[in-house]
Design a protein around this motif. Sequence first.
Motif, PDB file in Angstrom:
ATOM      1  N   LEU A   1      -5.447   9.854   4.169  1.00 43.64           N
ATOM      2  CA  LEU A   1      -6.903   9.751   3.978  1.00 43.64           C
ATOM      3  C   LEU A   1      -7.286   8.458   3.264  1.00 43.64           C
ATOM      4  O   LEU A   1      -8.344   7.884   3.520  1.00 43.64           O
ATOM      5  CB  LEU A   1      -7.423  10.940   3.174  1.00 43.64           C
ATOM      6  CG  LEU A   1      -7.490  12.283   3.894  1.00 43.64           C
ATOM      7  CD1 LEU A   1      -7.823  13.402   2.909  1.00 43.64           C
ATOM      8  CD2 LEU A   1      -8.526  12.230   5.010  1.00 43.64           C
ATOM      9  N   LEU A   2      -6.421   8.025   2.355  1.00 45.83           N
ATOM     10  CA  LEU A   2      -6.704   6.841   1.536  1.00 45.83           C
ATOM     11  C   LEU A   2      -6.116   5.555   2.123  1.00 45.83           C
ATOM     12  O   LEU A   2      -6.224   4.493   1.519  1.00 45.83           O
ATOM     13  CB  LEU A   2      -6.153   7.065   0.125  1.00 45.83           C
ATOM     14  CG  LEU A   2      -6.792   8.218  -0.646  1.00 45.83           C
ATOM     15  CD1 LEU A   2      -5.951   8.576  -1.865  1.00 45.83           C
ATOM     16  CD2 LEU A   2      -8.212   7.866  -1.050  1.00 45.83           C
ATOM     17  N   ASN A   3      -5.491   5.658   3.293  1.00 42.15           N
ATOM     18  CA  ASN A   3      -4.859   4.509   3.962  1.00 42.15           C
ATOM     19  C   ASN A   3      -3.719   3.900   3.156  1.00 42.15           C
ATOM     20  O   ASN A   3      -3.607   2.674   3.051  1.00 42.15           O
ATOM     21  CB  ASN A   3      -5.900   3.449   4.334  1.00 42.15           C
ATOM     22  CG  ASN A   3      -6.864   3.958   5.372  1.00 42.15           C
ATOM     23  OD1 ASN A   3      -6.449   4.569   6.362  1.00 42.15           O
ATOM     24  ND2 ASN A   3      -8.139   3.739   5.142  1.00 42.15           N
ATOM     25  N   TYR A   4      -2.888   4.755   2.610  1.00 47.98           N
ATOM     26  CA  TYR A   4      -1.676   4.326   1.893  1.00 47.98           C
ATOM     27  C   TYR A   4      -0.459   4.879   2.616  1.00 47.98           C
ATOM     28  O   TYR A   4      -0.547   5.860   3.353  1.00 47.98           O
ATOM     29  CB  TYR A   4      -1.685   4.839   0.443  1.00 47.98           C
ATOM     30  CG  TYR A   4      -2.581   4.048  -0.457  1.00 47.98           C
ATOM     31  CD1 TYR A   4      -2.078   3.028  -1.252  1.00 47.98           C
ATOM     32  CD2 TYR A   4      -3.945   4.297  -0.506  1.00 47.98           C
ATOM     33  CE1 TYR A   4      -2.903   2.290  -2.072  1.00 47.98           C
ATOM     34  CE2 TYR A   4      -4.782   3.562  -1.323  1.00 47.98           C
ATOM     35  CZ  TYR A   4      -4.257   2.555  -2.108  1.00 47.98           C
ATOM     36  OH  TYR A   4      -5.082   1.816  -2.920  1.00 47.98           O
TER      37      TYR A   4
ATOM     38  N   ASP B   1       0.833  -1.201   0.000  1.00 42.84           N
ATOM     39  CA  ASP B   1       0.000   0.000   0.000  1.00 42.84           C
ATOM     40  C   ASP B   1       0.865   1.247   0.000  1.00 42.84           C
ATOM     41  O   ASP B   1       0.576   2.215   0.682  1.00 42.84           O
ATOM     42  CB  ASP B   1      -0.910   0.001   1.232  1.00 42.84           C
ATOM     43  CG  ASP B   1      -1.985  -1.056   1.148  1.00 42.84           C
ATOM     44  OD1 ASP B   1      -2.374  -1.411   0.030  1.00 42.84           O
ATOM     45  OD2 ASP B   1      -2.428  -1.518   2.208  1.00 42.84           O
TER      46      ASP B   1
ATOM     47  N   GLU C   1      -8.122   0.372  -6.288  1.00 41.05           N
ATOM     48  CA  GLU C   1      -9.415  -0.069  -5.753  1.00 41.05           C
ATOM     49  C   GLU C   1     -10.279  -0.668  -6.871  1.00 41.05           C
ATOM     50  O   GLU C   1     -10.976  -1.656  -6.643  1.00 41.05           O
ATOM     51  CB  GLU C   1     -10.141   1.099  -5.076  1.00 41.05           C
ATOM     52  CG  GLU C   1      -9.407   1.692  -3.887  1.00 41.05           C
ATOM     53  CD  GLU C   1      -9.082   0.673  -2.813  1.00 41.05           C
ATOM     54  OE1 GLU C   1      -9.944  -0.178  -2.513  1.00 41.05           O
ATOM     55  OE2 GLU C   1      -7.953   0.724  -2.282  1.00 41.05           O
TER      56      GLU C   1
ATOM     57  N   GLU D   1      -3.128  13.238   1.608  1.00 43.15           N
ATOM     58  CA  GLU D   1      -3.913  12.411   0.677  1.00 43.15           C
ATOM     59  C   GLU D   1      -3.697  10.922   0.941  1.00 43.15           C
ATOM     60  O   GLU D   1      -4.660  10.151   0.987  1.00 43.15           O
ATOM     61  CB  GLU D   1      -3.544  12.763  -0.765  1.00 43.15           C
ATOM     62  CG  GLU D   1      -4.536  12.288  -1.790  1.00 43.15           C
ATOM     63  CD  GLU D   1      -5.876  13.001  -1.692  1.00 43.15           C
ATOM     64  OE1 GLU D   1      -6.895  12.344  -1.997  1.00 43.15           O
ATOM     65  OE2 GLU D   1      -5.937  14.187  -1.333  1.00 43.15           O
ATOM     66  N   THR D   2      -2.437  10.501   1.110  1.00 45.63           N
ATOM     67  CA  THR D   2      -2.186   9.072   1.343  1.00 45.63           C
ATOM     68  C   THR D   2      -2.761   8.623   2.675  1.00 45.63           C
ATOM     69  O   THR D   2      -3.290   7.510   2.770  1.00 45.63           O
ATOM     70  CB  THR D   2      -0.675   8.734   1.263  1.00 45.63           C
ATOM     71  OG1 THR D   2       0.064   9.582   2.147  1.00 45.63           O
ATOM     72  CG2 THR D   2      -0.153   8.863  -0.148  1.00 45.63           C
TER      73      THR D   2
ATOM     74  N   ALA E   1      -4.700   5.414  -6.199  1.00 43.10           N
ATOM     75  CA  ALA E   1      -5.553   4.689  -5.246  1.00 43.10           C
ATOM     76  C   ALA E   1      -6.841   4.230  -5.918  1.00 43.10           C
ATOM     77  O   ALA E   1      -7.292   3.101  -5.709  1.00 43.10           O
ATOM     78  CB  ALA E   1      -5.852   5.577  -4.036  1.00 43.10           C
ATOM     79  N   TRP E   2      -7.428   5.086  -6.734  1.00 41.98           N
ATOM     80  CA  TRP E   2      -8.657   4.743  -7.454  1.00 41.98           C
ATOM     81  C   TRP E   2      -8.421   3.564  -8.401  1.00 41.98           C
ATOM     82  O   TRP E   2      -9.237   2.634  -8.451  1.00 41.98           O
ATOM     83  CB  TRP E   2      -9.161   5.960  -8.224  1.00 41.98           C
ATOM     84  CG  TRP E   2     -10.399   5.700  -9.014  1.00 41.98           C
ATOM     85  CD1 TRP E   2     -11.679   5.645  -8.557  1.00 41.98           C
ATOM     86  CD2 TRP E   2     -10.474   5.456 -10.425  1.00 41.98           C
ATOM     87  NE1 TRP E   2     -12.553   5.385  -9.590  1.00 41.98           N
ATOM     88  CE2 TRP E   2     -11.830   5.264 -10.749  1.00 41.98           C
ATOM     89  CE3 TRP E   2      -9.525   5.382 -11.439  1.00 41.98           C
ATOM     90  CZ2 TRP E   2     -12.258   4.995 -12.044  1.00 41.98           C
ATOM     91  CZ3 TRP E   2      -9.948   5.124 -12.732  1.00 41.98           C
ATOM     92  CH2 TRP E   2     -11.306   4.936 -13.018  1.00 41.98           C
TER      93      TRP E   2
ATOM     94  N   ARG F   1      -4.410  10.266  -5.659  1.00 42.94           N
ATOM     95  CA  ARG F   1      -5.799   9.814  -5.615  1.00 42.94           C
ATOM     96  C   ARG F   1      -6.109   8.891  -6.801  1.00 42.94           C
ATOM     97  O   ARG F   1      -6.811   7.887  -6.656  1.00 42.94           O
ATOM     98  CB  ARG F   1      -6.747  11.002  -5.604  1.00 42.94           C
ATOM     99  CG  ARG F   1      -8.178  10.613  -5.292  1.00 42.94           C
ATOM    100  CD  ARG F   1      -9.110  11.808  -5.141  1.00 42.94           C
ATOM    101  NE  ARG F   1      -8.546  12.838  -4.292  1.00 42.94           N
ATOM    102  CZ  ARG F   1      -8.499  14.124  -4.626  1.00 42.94           C
ATOM    103  NH1 ARG F   1      -8.983  14.559  -5.762  1.00 42.94           N
ATOM    104  NH2 ARG F   1      -7.979  15.007  -3.793  1.00 42.94           N
ATOM    105  N   HIS F   2      -5.580   9.229  -7.961  1.00 40.43           N
ATOM    106  CA  HIS F   2      -5.830   8.410  -9.147  1.00 40.43           C
ATOM    107  C   HIS F   2      -5.215   7.014  -8.990  1.00 40.43           C
ATOM    108  O   HIS F   2      -5.845   6.016  -9.342  1.00 40.43           O
ATOM    109  CB  HIS F   2      -5.289   9.097 -10.398  1.00 40.43           C
ATOM    110  CG  HIS F   2      -5.591   8.331 -11.642  1.00 40.43           C
ATOM    111  ND1 HIS F   2      -6.870   8.205 -12.142  1.00 40.43           N
ATOM    112  CD2 HIS F   2      -4.789   7.614 -12.466  1.00 40.43           C
ATOM    113  CE1 HIS F   2      -6.838   7.459 -13.226  1.00 40.43           C
ATOM    114  NE2 HIS F   2      -5.595   7.087 -13.439  1.00 40.43           N
TER     115      HIS F   2
END
Length: 149
Positions: A42-45, A3, A146, A39-40, A142-143, A139-140
Amino acid sequence: MTDTIHVLNGPNLNLLGEREPAIYGHDSLRSVEELCRVETELLNYQLVFRQTNAEHEMVDWIQAARRGAAGIVINPAAFTYCGYSILDALRLVDSPVVEVHISNIYQREAEWRSKSIITQVATGIITGLGINGYPLAVRHIAWLRERAG
């Protein structure tokens, strides 16, 4: 796959905020790192954030991240136009690679600045959005991850 998102920055970006602020803005590279870290988180990375003026060091970092990372965000800076060893290293990456440029390279004063060699291996490109392009790239990635499940 881990991650971890790697954000890699090329030459002269250590002087961000001081170097040509009319083109690159007044924010420091530390500000960019803070945006990416928020950002990371928030996204759990996890985030690996680096900058180098040395091409061989960039190649080493790419090779270390080539397998299993969630993705790479790269602002190749001057390597954009001549970093063939970086291009070759990026060809071996098994995760998304998002190329980021703070300025709009297609509107720059010299035509050669719009000719990125890195683009041929990039999953996507963000150019001209200032430092806001970095968290969008994170964000992209992570998207995409997912979405891939």
